[in-house]
Structures are given as C-alpha cells and as structure tokens.
Design a protein around this motif. Structure first.
Motif, short mmCIF file in Angstrom:
data_model
loop_
_atom_site.label_atom_id
_atom_site.label_comp_id
_atom_site.label_asym_id
_atom_site.label_seq_id
_atom_site.Cartn_x
_atom_site.Cartn_y
_atom_site.Cartn_z
N VAL A 222 0.90 -1.47 0.53
CA VAL A 222 -0.30 0.02 0.14
C VAL A 222 0.63 1.55 0.02
CG1 VAL A 222 -1.86 0.82 1.20
CG2 VAL A 222 -2.19 -1.03 1.39
N ILE A 223 0.61 1.91 -0.76
CA ILE A 223 0.97 3.13 -0.63
C ILE A 223 0.37 4.25 -1.03
CG2 ILE A 223 2.50 4.49 -2.62
CD1 ILE A 223 3.03 2.00 -4.64
N ALA A 224 1.02 5.88 -0.24
CA ALA A 224 0.13 6.56 0.56
C ALA A 224 1.09 7.91 -0.18
CB ALA A 224 -0.47 6.55 1.89
N LEU A 225 0.83 8.47 -0.60
CA LEU A 225 1.23 9.86 -1.50
C LEU A 225 -0.28 11.11 -0.79
CD1 LEU A 225 3.51 10.77 -2.60
CD2 LEU A 225 3.25 11.11 -5.03
N ARG A 226 0.64 12.22 0.02
CA ARG A 226 -0.51 13.13 0.71
C ARG A 226 -0.15 14.39 -0.18
NH1 ARG A 226 -2.88 11.19 5.02
NH2 ARG A 226 -1.51 9.09 6.06
N TYR A 227 -1.53 15.20 -0.33
CA TYR A 227 -0.49 16.51 -0.78
C TYR A 227 -1.82 17.60 -0.51
CZ TYR A 227 -5.43 15.50 -2.97
OH TYR A 227 -6.23 16.00 -3.08
N ASP A 228 -0.98 18.69 -0.82
CA ASP A 228 -1.11 19.63 -0.20
C ASP A 228 -1.11 21.39 -0.84
OD1 ASP A 228 -3.50 21.67 1.38
OD2 ASP A 228 -2.76 20.73 3.10
N SER A 229 -1.99 22.54 -0.55
CA SER A 229 -0.77 23.43 -1.78
C SER A 229 0.17 24.10 -0.73
CB SER A 229 -1.44 24.75 -0.84
OG SER A 229 -1.49 24.83 0.19
N ARG A 230 1.78 24.74 -1.85
CA ARG A 230 2.43 25.17 -1.39
C ARG A 230 2.73 25.44 0.03
NH1 ARG A 230 7.95 24.67 -2.96
NH2 ARG A 230 7.37 23.69 -4.83
N ALA A 231 1.91 26.73 -0.80
CA ALA A 231 1.82 27.28 1.69
C ALA A 231 1.26 26.32 2.63
CB ALA A 231 0.44 28.52 1.36
N ASN A 232 0.51 25.97 2.61
CA ASN A 232 -0.41 25.06 3.53
C ASN A 232 1.66 23.59 3.98
OD1 ASN A 232 -2.54 25.61 3.95
ND2 ASN A 232 -3.60 23.83 3.45
N LEU A 233 1.75 23.22 2.80
CA LEU A 233 3.48 22.68 3.18
C LEU A 233 4.50 23.42 3.87
CD1 LEU A 233 3.04 20.29 0.13
CD2 LEU A 233 2.36 19.19 2.23
N VAL A 234 4.28 24.45 2.92
CA VAL A 234 5.52 25.50 4.56
C VAL A 234 5.10 25.65 5.62
CG1 VAL A 234 6.53 27.87 4.33
CG2 VAL A 234 6.28 26.35 1.63
N ARG A 235 3.65 26.08 5.82
CA ARG A 235 3.32 26.21 6.87
C ARG A 235 2.87 25.17 8.01
NH1 ARG A 235 -0.12 29.25 5.39
NH2 ARG A 235 -1.80 27.44 4.98
N MET A 236 3.28 23.80 7.64
CA MET A 236 3.57 22.14 8.06
C MET A 236 5.06 22.36 8.93
SD MET A 236 0.65 20.36 5.63
CE MET A 236 1.26 18.78 7.12
N GLY A 237 5.48 22.93 7.60
CA GLY A 237 7.53 22.76 7.94
C GLY A 237 7.91 21.70 7.05
N VAL A 238 6.82 21.39 6.23
CA VAL A 238 7.15 19.78 4.91
C VAL A 238 8.34 20.76 3.82
CG1 VAL A 238 6.17 18.78 3.63
CG2 VAL A 238 5.16 19.02 4.99
#
Length: 268
Positions: A222-238
């Motif tokens: 099972v493969i899980a690949l998550r996504y979100d906007s770049r702004a949200n990923l910066v805010r999350m620290g990713v």
C-alpha cells in the motif's frame, strides 16, 4: 521493455479489470516501491511535482490550486499487477468510499500508464484538479474527512501453478475508536484550509476489460502519497520557508581555526 504508445491500460472491476492509454517511461522525482514507480504531474504546466518527506514519515507533493493533475504509474515487475487507487478516500474507478476489495486498473509487465481522472465510462473520465476543499469531489459527495491523500493498493495475480509467496505486508494496528474519532474531528475542523481533488471537465480516456484473480485478499503493498498547497506545506514545515534558510542559528558557522580565543574589539 517499453510500452507501445497505443497500448491500453486495463481497469479492474470485482471479477476483472479495465485499461487506459500507456504513458512514456518515468523520469524525475517519484515515490518508489518494490512494485511501482509513482509520479504526480501538473498536467497544465507539464511539471513533475517534487516529493517532500515529512518528519512523521509521510510523503507530500505540492499541488497548484486550479491545475489538472495525473498520477503516472510504472509496473516494475515482469508480471501483471492490479492497482486499486483512491483519491481523498474515494475509489477513482467506482466512486465508492475506498476499500481494498474494489475494482482498479491492471498494469501489464513493465507497463506505464497515467491515471488522470474519475472514471465515468469505458471512454471518458472527469479530470483530477487541485481545488479548494469545499469544492472537492469527496466533500461534494458528503465525504470530506480524508482529503489530501492518494492511495494505491497493489495486488499480484494468482497463478495456476504453485509458486513461492512474498512475505505478507505488515499489518497496521487499527486506531482505537476514540483516536479515530479525534483524528476525524481534527480533519473536519481544518478541512476548509486543505487542498482537495475536484471533479473536472470530461476527457476521452478509453479502457478495455480483462479478468484478474488476486493472489490474496490483502494488498502486496500500500502506497500513500499526500498532497496540499505549497503554502500549507511550508506552514506545516514540510517545505522549508525563507525564514528556515536564513535566520536559524548555526552551531559551527565556519571551519575551526588554530589558536585560542582572541579578545573582543575595543568598545572605544
């Protein structure tokens, strides 16, 4: 071994599968596994989206709101595999709340193909597009709690002759009911700020049917690949933000030099 450009991909129903057009060989940032290479492309810009690992072990791609996207898969094995794919917790082939036992696509040996939309018929899809959470297909059909994740369950095919079986996948313990409820409550509370996948314009995508008997009832991987906007990923620290690159103190800002501690400059 390369795929003929007109070869179709097979897509799987309860007893068998169907197929869509083959895709060029993969290159660039991707999520690798023992069974598949996985890439996400922004279909409007042509960019292959980078994959960012997070501290919790999850992997993320940054989506551009409003852009169409596709998930390109390459079978790494010299045997057919069944791929049951879900986006935002919804099976992309049947529209059901996703489960392993549902229909999916069949990839031939070493075949590559792109899954680019919600399957509407044997000849048509509704394009995947990054959209505000409230406009996502899952939210519009009353299922907003699993936004922002692409799930891929891979099954090998049962053979008539006996063969050694691969080691079974490691089962993950199911979350306790209170933990699951808390996680869903948290997801619901922040659903409006997340990116989801919309039900875009219709596009031609021809599939054919084939039979596929799974070697076992649970996925080989099972493969899980998550996504979100770049702004949200910066805010999350990713994704590192500008402040992360310039303002963080360094333990050893330059190479050590011989000698002892000099006096500071005179104040006068």
């Amino acid at each position: 071994m390369s795929c003929h450009p007109n070869r179709r991909l097979l897509l799987g129903l309860s007893a068998g599968l169907l197929a869509v057009g083959a895709w060029p060989a993969l290159a660039g940032p991707r999520t690798d596994s023992r069974w598949l290479q996985v890439e996400v492309q922004d279909r409007d810009s042509g960019e292959t989206l980078p994959v960012y690992p997070a501290a919790d072990g999850q992997r993320y791609v940054p989506g551009r709101p409003g852009a169409r996207y596709g998930v390109t898969l390459r079978n790494l094995r010299r045997e057919r595999v069944l791929v049951v794919m879900a986006v935002d917790g919804v099976n992309v082939l049947t529209g059901e709340t996703a489960g392993w036992g549902q229909g999916g696509y069949v990839l031939g040996p070493l075949q590559s193909a792109q899954i680019a939309g919600w399957r509407k018929s044997d000849r048509e899809i509704a394009a995947f597009e990054f959209t505000a959470s409230g406009e996502s297909y899952a939210a519009r059909t009353g299922r907003p709690l699993d936004l922002g994740v692409i799930g891929i369950a891979v099954f090998t095919e049962r053979r008539p002759e006996p063969r050694p079986l691969p080691a079974p996948p490691v089962a993950r313990a199911a979350p306790r009911q209170d933990e699951a409820s808390a996680a869903r409550s948290e997801a619901s509370a922040r659903a409006e700020s997340k990116l989801g996948t919309g039900h875009g314009q219709r596009e031609e995508s021809v599939v054919t049917h084939t039979r596929f008997e799974r070697a076992r009832s649970t996925p080989d991987e099972v493969i899980a690949l998550r996504y979100d906007s770049r702004a949200n990923l910066v805010r999350m620290g990713v994704i590192p933000g500008p402040d992360d690159r310039v303002a963080r103190p360094r333990a050893f800002p330059q190479s050590p030099q011989a000698g002892y501690v000099p006096d500071p400059p005179s104040r006068w």
